[in-house]
Design a protein around this motif. Structure first.
Motif, PDB file in Angstrom:
ATOM      1  N   GLY A  55       0.734  -1.195  -0.061  1.00 41.50           N
ATOM      2  CA  GLY A  55       0.185   0.158  -0.040  1.00 41.50           C
ATOM      3  C   GLY A  55       0.798   1.264   0.078  1.00 41.50           C
ATOM      4  O   GLY A  55       0.196   2.295  -0.489  1.00 41.50           O
ATOM      5  N   ASP A  56       2.195   1.173   0.363  1.00 38.40           N
ATOM      6  CA  ASP A  56       2.961   2.342   0.214  1.00 38.40           C
ATOM      7  C   ASP A  56       3.337   2.891  -1.204  1.00 38.40           C
ATOM      8  O   ASP A  56       3.385   1.923  -2.114  1.00 38.40           O
ATOM      9  CB  ASP A  56       4.349   1.882   0.818  1.00 38.40           C
ATOM     10  N   LYS A  57       3.275   4.207  -1.388  1.00 37.08           N
ATOM     11  CA  LYS A  57       3.410   4.883  -2.671  1.00 37.08           C
ATOM     12  C   LYS A  57       4.975   5.300  -2.404  1.00 37.08           C
ATOM     13  O   LYS A  57       5.271   5.794  -1.631  1.00 37.08           O
ATOM     14  CB  LYS A  57       2.471   6.155  -2.963  1.00 37.08           C
ATOM     15  N   VAL A  58       5.532   4.645  -3.458  1.00 36.39           N
ATOM     16  CA  VAL A  58       6.973   4.659  -3.572  1.00 36.39           C
ATOM     17  C   VAL A  58       7.785   5.240  -4.737  1.00 36.39           C
ATOM     18  O   VAL A  58       6.973   5.321  -5.844  1.00 36.39           O
ATOM     19  CB  VAL A  58       7.857   3.463  -3.378  1.00 36.39           C
ATOM     20  N   MET A  59       8.856   5.847  -4.825  1.00 39.88           N
ATOM     21  CA  MET A  59       9.743   6.275  -5.902  1.00 39.88           C
ATOM     22  C   MET A  59      10.756   5.434  -6.098  1.00 39.88           C
ATOM     23  O   MET A  59      11.477   5.043  -5.284  1.00 39.88           O
ATOM     24  CB  MET A  59      10.147   7.600  -5.741  1.00 39.88           C
ATOM     25  N   TYR A  60      10.940   4.922  -7.434  1.00 47.67           N
ATOM     26  CA  TYR A  60      11.997   4.062  -7.678  1.00 47.67           C
ATOM     27  C   TYR A  60      13.045   4.498  -8.903  1.00 47.67           C
ATOM     28  O   TYR A  60      12.659   5.319  -9.560  1.00 47.67           O
ATOM     29  CB  TYR A  60      11.584   2.721  -8.050  1.00 47.67           C
ATOM     30  N   ASP A  61      14.199   3.799  -8.879  1.00 49.72           N
ATOM     31  CA  ASP A  61      15.248   4.181  -9.933  1.00 49.72           C
ATOM     32  C   ASP A  61      14.557   4.409 -11.263  1.00 49.72           C
ATOM     33  O   ASP A  61      13.848   3.272 -11.715  1.00 49.72           O
ATOM     34  CB  ASP A  61      16.399   3.426  -9.697  1.00 49.72           C
ATOM     35  N   LYS A  62      14.910   5.002 -12.233  1.00 54.23           N
ATOM     36  CA  LYS A  62      14.324   5.084 -13.551  1.00 54.23           C
ATOM     37  C   LYS A  62      14.605   3.777 -14.421  1.00 54.23           C
ATOM     38  O   LYS A  62      13.671   3.362 -15.050  1.00 54.23           O
ATOM     39  CB  LYS A  62      15.141   6.294 -14.155  1.00 54.23           C
ATOM     40  N   TYR A  63      15.978   3.094 -14.142  1.00 47.16           N
ATOM     41  CA  TYR A  63      16.140   2.116 -14.987  1.00 47.16           C
ATOM     42  C   TYR A  63      15.847   0.491 -14.258  1.00 47.16           C
ATOM     43  O   TYR A  63      16.517  -0.255 -14.660  1.00 47.16           O
ATOM     44  CB  TYR A  63      17.349   2.084 -15.539  1.00 47.16           C
ATOM     45  N   ALA A  64      15.184   0.818 -13.214  1.00 47.92           N
ATOM     46  CA  ALA A  64      15.212  -0.357 -12.383  1.00 47.92           C
ATOM     47  C   ALA A  64      14.051  -1.473 -12.758  1.00 47.92           C
ATOM     48  O   ALA A  64      13.200  -0.956 -13.431  1.00 47.92           O
ATOM     49  CB  ALA A  64      14.874   0.043 -10.867  1.00 47.92           C
ATOM     50  N   GLY A  65      14.363  -2.800 -12.279  1.00 48.86           N
ATOM     51  CA  GLY A  65      13.069  -3.864 -12.377  1.00 48.86           C
ATOM     52  C   GLY A  65      12.943  -4.315 -13.623  1.00 48.86           C
ATOM     53  O   GLY A  65      13.710  -4.104 -14.882  1.00 48.86           O
ATOM     54  N   THR A  66      12.055  -5.187 -13.363  1.00 48.77           N
ATOM     55  CA  THR A  66      11.642  -6.083 -14.778  1.00 48.77           C
ATOM     56  C   THR A  66      10.006  -5.771 -14.911  1.00 48.77           C
ATOM     57  O   THR A  66       9.181  -5.843 -14.094  1.00 48.77           O
ATOM     58  CB  THR A  66      11.594  -7.689 -14.426  1.00 48.77           C
ATOM     59  N   ASN A  67       9.685  -5.325 -16.104  1.00 53.32           N
ATOM     60  CA  ASN A  67       8.172  -5.092 -16.429  1.00 53.32           C
ATOM     61  C   ASN A  67       7.408  -6.240 -16.818  1.00 53.32           C
ATOM     62  O   ASN A  67       7.912  -7.207 -17.462  1.00 53.32           O
ATOM     63  CB  ASN A  67       8.016  -4.281 -17.598  1.00 53.32           C
ATOM     64  N   ILE A  68       6.173  -6.465 -16.062  1.00 53.84           N
ATOM     65  CA  ILE A  68       5.209  -7.705 -16.341  1.00 53.84           C
ATOM     66  C   ILE A  68       3.945  -6.990 -16.393  1.00 53.84           C
ATOM     67  O   ILE A  68       3.597  -5.987 -15.885  1.00 53.84           O
ATOM     68  CB  ILE A  68       5.420  -8.646 -15.320  1.00 53.84           C
ATOM     69  N   LYS A  69       3.107  -7.914 -17.073  1.00 53.56           N
ATOM     70  CA  LYS A  69       1.780  -7.458 -17.079  1.00 53.56           C
ATOM     71  C   LYS A  69       0.855  -8.619 -16.397  1.00 53.56           C
ATOM     72  O   LYS A  69       0.938  -9.572 -16.643  1.00 53.56           O
ATOM     73  CB  LYS A  69       1.258  -7.362 -18.578  1.00 53.56           C
ATOM     74  N   ILE A  70       0.125  -8.200 -15.500  1.00 56.10           N
ATOM     75  CA  ILE A  70      -0.871  -8.752 -14.621  1.00 56.10           C
ATOM     76  C   ILE A  70      -2.293  -8.561 -14.901  1.00 56.10           C
ATOM     77  O   ILE A  70      -2.534  -7.361 -14.639  1.00 56.10           O
ATOM     78  CB  ILE A  70      -0.479  -8.888 -13.243  1.00 56.10           C
ATOM     79  N   ASP A  71      -2.995  -9.376 -15.536  1.00 55.47           N
ATOM     80  CA  ASP A  71      -4.476  -9.298 -15.879  1.00 55.47           C
ATOM     81  C   ASP A  71      -4.593  -7.973 -16.506  1.00 55.47           C
ATOM     82  O   ASP A  71      -5.477  -7.379 -16.424  1.00 55.47           O
ATOM     83  CB  ASP A  71      -5.042  -9.127 -14.760  1.00 55.47           C
TER      84      ASP A  71
END
Length: 88
Positions: A55-71
């Motif tokens: 539930g926390d709203k966060v700011m993340y690094d611009k080039y971070a992570g892996t994009n996925i689509k859920i439903d």
């Protein structure tokens, strides 16, 4: 589909960018900058490292992570080290 991140990873629901400027002009989808904010949907099981909660709203690094689509909805899986700030 239900996804549970492992270790120090966090599942975020990315937020959409603004579609209209303060002056009332509409920004087309192709010209919008991708936002770097999201809402925590699920957290991994490494409680020693993870300092955010669901539930926390966060700011993340611009080039971070892996994009996925859920439903049909865009999500991002990032490491705790890629979380820059909690937005209050």
């Amino acid at each position: 589909m239900k996804i549970k991140p492992l270790g120090d990873r966090i599942l975020l629901k990315t937020e959409e960018g603004e579609t209209q400027t303060k002056g009332g002009l509409y920004i087309p989808q192709t010209a919008q900058e991708k936002t770097q904010t999201g809402v925590v949907v699920a957290v991994g099981d490494d409680k020693d490292v993870i300092t955010v909660k669901k539930g926390d709203k966060v700011m993340y690094d611009k080039y971070a992570g892996t994009n996925i689509k859920i439903d049909g909805v865009e999500h991002l899986i990032v490491k705790m080290a890629d979380i820059l700030a909690v937005i209050e």
